[in-house]
Design a protein around this motif. Structure first.
Motif, short mmCIF file in Angstrom:
data_model
loop_
_atom_site.label_atom_id
_atom_site.label_comp_id
_atom_site.label_asym_id
_atom_site.label_seq_id
_atom_site.Cartn_x
_atom_site.Cartn_y
_atom_site.Cartn_z
N THR A 150 0.81 -1.22 0.00
CA THR A 150 0.00 0.00 0.00
C THR A 150 0.85 1.27 0.00
OG1 THR A 150 -1.74 -1.17 1.20
CG2 THR A 150 -1.84 1.23 1.18
N GLU A 151 1.87 1.31 0.87
CA GLU A 151 2.70 2.51 0.93
C GLU A 151 3.43 2.75 -0.38
OE1 GLU A 151 5.27 2.68 4.27
OE2 GLU A 151 3.68 2.41 5.74
N SER A 152 3.90 1.68 -1.00
CA SER A 152 4.58 1.82 -2.29
C SER A 152 3.62 2.30 -3.36
CB SER A 152 5.21 0.48 -2.70
OG SER A 152 6.24 0.12 -1.81
N GLU A 153 2.40 1.78 -3.34
CA GLU A 153 1.39 2.22 -4.31
C GLU A 153 1.06 3.69 -4.12
OE1 GLU A 153 -0.97 -2.05 -4.81
OE2 GLU A 153 -1.66 -0.56 -3.36
N GLU A 154 0.92 4.11 -2.86
CA GLU A 154 0.60 5.51 -2.58
C GLU A 154 1.74 6.43 -3.01
OE1 GLU A 154 -0.37 5.62 1.53
OE2 GLU A 154 -2.42 4.87 1.25
N LEU A 155 2.97 5.99 -2.80
CA LEU A 155 4.12 6.79 -3.20
C LEU A 155 4.17 6.95 -4.71
CD1 LEU A 155 6.68 8.29 -2.43
CD2 LEU A 155 7.91 6.11 -2.41
N LEU A 156 3.92 5.87 -5.43
CA LEU A 156 3.90 5.93 -6.89
C LEU A 156 2.76 6.83 -7.38
CD1 LEU A 156 4.62 2.24 -7.97
CD2 LEU A 156 6.04 4.23 -8.42
N ALA A 157 1.58 6.69 -6.75
CA ALA A 157 0.44 7.49 -7.15
C ALA A 157 0.71 8.97 -6.93
CB ALA A 157 -0.80 7.07 -6.37
N ALA A 158 1.32 9.32 -5.79
CA ALA A 158 1.64 10.72 -5.51
C ALA A 158 2.63 11.27 -6.52
CB ALA A 158 2.18 10.85 -4.09
N ASP A 159 3.61 10.44 -6.88
CA ASP A 159 4.61 10.88 -7.86
C ASP A 159 3.98 11.12 -9.23
OD1 ASP A 159 7.56 11.18 -8.66
OD2 ASP A 159 6.87 9.61 -10.04
N LEU A 160 3.12 10.19 -9.64
CA LEU A 160 2.44 10.35 -10.93
C LEU A 160 1.51 11.56 -10.93
CD1 LEU A 160 1.60 6.61 -11.68
CD2 LEU A 160 3.28 8.04 -12.86
N ALA A 161 0.80 11.75 -9.80
CA ALA A 161 -0.09 12.89 -9.71
C ALA A 161 0.69 14.21 -9.74
CB ALA A 161 -0.91 12.82 -8.43
N GLY A 162 1.85 14.22 -9.10
CA GLY A 162 2.68 15.42 -9.10
C GLY A 162 3.18 15.76 -10.48
N ARG A 163 3.56 14.71 -11.23
CA ARG A 163 4.04 14.96 -12.60
C ARG A 163 2.90 15.43 -13.50
NH1 ARG A 163 8.45 10.22 -14.04
NH2 ARG A 163 9.53 10.22 -12.01
N ALA A 164 1.72 14.84 -13.30
CA ALA A 164 0.57 15.23 -14.13
C ALA A 164 0.13 16.65 -13.82
CB ALA A 164 -0.58 14.26 -13.91
N GLY A 165 0.28 17.04 -12.53
CA GLY A 165 -0.15 18.37 -12.13
C GLY A 165 0.86 19.44 -12.48
#
Length: 300
Positions: A285-300
């Motif tokens: 879960t923590e790894s998934e959340e970290l990846l999601a945050a990184d992808l969201a940051g790049r998209a934003g």
């Protein structure tokens, strides 16, 4: 990016496999104990093989990343990943990651004289066998482990997980994935049904091929994360390695059939160890959340 191992890295990997292999060829004490307990209808009582632990310490497994001034080899994460992949391949039990991370902090950890346990997320492994328990494991409660060779306790307050611990666990998972892939292929070639090896059947071929693809993808991701040391790369590597180990072991069981669940086979033990490792650090879960945050940051 190409990952060509140097001659020194190949020699290190071979040395670890040789040391572990000598203990395995003599009949690993942890597997003998587990089989004996199962035969009597008892829950096996896992114990750290102190002889192997000392041998790993002498080889420099735990002091690998310490500087030469501190008595280590002065190597880095890429070399540590190669070593822990071999340990995962051989199903070596014990708090390997915790002891490695404690080298240079806990006396005796670097040389294999001390076994160190540490909370990893909400779990701590090998608490009762440890000579030293790192802070964060207070109030831990024993649990029944799915892996008969890895005793676990649950801690009330989840501890922070270091990215290096996640990466080394991923390396162990890659070792397991490679091992079960090889076992599946070996059995598919030797086992015959309807007058031909079962590996000739398309369904079995697909299981073996898919397992190999997962191993190679996960290994490349783990090696890349070891080079960059980036937390996001480590998170991605961890998820791929968990999938390669768990799905690979399950497919290996499928190839072996009922034989894979018996104590004469090591296949089910690889699956159970992969399950336990996949729960370290709170699971993926923590790894998934970290990846999601990184992808969201790049998209934003």
């Amino acid at each position: 990016m190409r990952f060509q191992l140097t001659d020194e890295q190949k020699a290190l990997r071979a040395a670890v496999r040789d040391v572990v292999g000598r203990f395995l060829s003599a009949g690993p004490s942890w597997l003998v104990a587990a089989r004996g307990g199962a035969a009597k209808g008892l829950s096996p009582a896992p114990a750290v093989d102190r002889g192997l632990w000392s041998a790993l310490g002498e080889l420099g497994v735990f002091s690998l990343r310490l500087s030469e001034a501190e008595g280590g080899a002065g190597l880095g994460l890429p070399e540590a990943v190669l070593v822990f992949e071999e340990l995962g391949w051989a199903l070596v039990p014990g708090p390997l990651v915790a002891t490695h991370l404690a080298a240079g902090v806990v006396p005796g950890a670097a040389t294999g004289e001390a076994v160190v346990a540490a909370a990893d997320g909400s779990l701590v492994e090998w608490l009762d066998e440890a000579d030293v328990v790192m802070p964060g494991a207070e109030g831990a409660v024993a649990m029944r482990s799915v892996d008969p060779l890895t005793p676990v306790h649950r801690v009330p307050a989840p501890a922070r997980v270091e990215p290096v611990a996640v990466l080394l666990t991923a390396a162990e998972q890659v070792g397991t994935a490679g091992r079960v892939c090889g076992l599946a292929v070996q059995h598919a070639r030797a086992r015959e049904q309807f007058g031909q090896p079962i590996g000739a059947f398309q369904a079995v071929k697909h299981l073996c091929a898919q397992s190999l693809v997962r191993v190679e993808v996960a290994r490349a991701a783990v090696y890349a994360a070891a080079v960059t040391g980036d937390a996001v790369d480590i998170a991605a590597a961890r998820l791929l390695a968990d999938e390669a180990a768990v799905r690979g072991a399950r497919d290996c069981l499928q190839v072996h059939g009922g034989m894979g669940f018996t104590w004469e086979s090591e296949v089910h033990l690889h699956l159970k160890r992969a399950w336990v490792r996949a729960r370290r650090g709170g699971g993926g879960t923590e790894s998934e959340e970290l990846l999601a945050a990184d992808l969201a940051g790049r998209a934003g």
